[in-house]
Design a protein around this motif. Sequence first.
Motif, short mmCIF file in Angstrom:
data_model
loop_
_atom_site.label_atom_id
_atom_site.label_comp_id
_atom_site.label_asym_id
_atom_site.label_seq_id
_atom_site.Cartn_x
_atom_site.Cartn_y
_atom_site.Cartn_z
N GLY A 67 6.66 -20.14 -39.74
CA GLY A 67 5.26 -19.72 -39.72
C GLY A 67 4.94 -18.54 -38.84
N THR A 68 5.94 -17.71 -38.53
CA THR A 68 5.71 -16.56 -37.66
C THR A 68 5.62 -15.24 -38.42
OG1 THR A 68 8.10 -16.49 -37.22
CG2 THR A 68 6.72 -17.61 -35.61
N ASN A 170 15.65 -19.64 -39.64
CA ASN A 170 15.04 -20.17 -38.42
C ASN A 170 16.03 -20.20 -37.27
OD1 ASN A 170 12.63 -20.63 -39.83
ND2 ASN A 170 13.22 -22.71 -40.40
N PRO A 190 6.90 -16.90 -31.67
CA PRO A 190 5.67 -17.66 -32.01
C PRO A 190 4.44 -16.80 -31.80
CG PRO A 190 7.16 -19.02 -30.72
CD PRO A 190 7.75 -17.63 -30.72
N ASP A 226 2.75 -21.88 -35.16
CA ASP A 226 3.02 -21.76 -36.59
C ASP A 226 1.71 -21.45 -37.30
OD1 ASP A 226 3.55 -22.13 -39.28
OD2 ASP A 226 4.92 -23.81 -38.96
N LYS A 229 1.07 -23.35 -40.63
CA LYS A 229 0.60 -24.71 -40.41
C LYS A 229 -0.86 -24.72 -39.98
CE LYS A 229 1.67 -28.90 -37.76
NZ LYS A 229 2.59 -29.50 -36.74
#
Length: 375
Positions: A67-68, A170, A190, A226, A229
């Motif tokens: 999610g970055t 990841n 992040p 994230d 998310k």
Amino acid sequence: MKAFFTKQDSNLSLRPTNQPPRQVPWVEKYRPESLNDISSQDHAVSVLKRTLLSSNLPHMLFYGPPGTGKTSTILALARELYGPDLMKSRVLELNASDERGIAIVREKVKNFARTAVSTPSAATKKQYPCPPYKLIILDEADSMTQDAQSALRRTMETYSRITRFCLICNYVTRIIDPLASRCSKFRFKPLDSTDAATRLQDICEKESLSCQIEVIPSILNAADGDLRKAITLLQSAAKLHGSLKTDSQDNEGDTKMDSDQTEITVSSIEEISGRVPADVITKIFESASTEPTDSGHGIQQIEETVEDVILDGWSATQILLQLHDTFVLSDEYSPAQKNKMVAAFSETDKRLLDGADEHISILDLVVTMATVLRP
């Protein structure tokens, strides 16, 4: 059995309907369209912008937490290189977690890599750089088998003149060294809470959402850097509070706002994200730190507290995570106390991963916490 259809029936799908447009996830609806829209990845974006000037991309390896913006960045880069039309023939995107065997490398990847580059139209070439090579994006590349990664390195060398690769993962340590050494590495960190909050506020304005002041910080805390998310949590909360009404439209075809819309609350975010409410964590700490008034009463209080928490359906792993963060980040406890509790947290985490009973594991942890906290 014969099916009878008239010519009129065959055109039913072409008729205009009054149905509302199909809803799409907000993570796709608000995916960045260009490199300028990428948040918190200044170093990677600045380097990629410079490569756009020469249109000479190396093989690339994007790595970092989920999610970055790794996939969004390479898609935005491809869009700026080829344009939306040429992307269909110049870019191959595969999810290596689904297609991760050596057969995929030998067939699908290799066949696309050795295909000659098509000639862009004059209008497209005038508007976009359109370099003379294709781009293969392998998402979740750390899920590829060792044999598949070994086969891929030869393909990267053989067809590097007409095909460039971008590996996305990841965990960079799961990419074999010979493959990683052929790529320029870009680390995605992040997301900064300020940039993420700005993006969420922008979505709230565009979707006309009404939120409590602490909702966005609560979402960011639950998402833990994230952004994907975080946006999903916001959309789920919007649906929960009736922010969108999908069964009616106005005259212009836009979705109407529900008249029964209510304000999105922090408690809703906690419920959706699965985070244990702060008052529950506080209750556990109080049961562990309160001195017993008579023999055995302290253990009984701990048993009742843990049983209530488990029966409420809270995840033991989530309880463990929040207890750890609350304990370690607090200034109320000494380094010696933190040292003992971190060891207890680690042991409990291992037991849960090995399949131990959640109730017994959390009960043992809280009893250990009581021995550490009580004088």
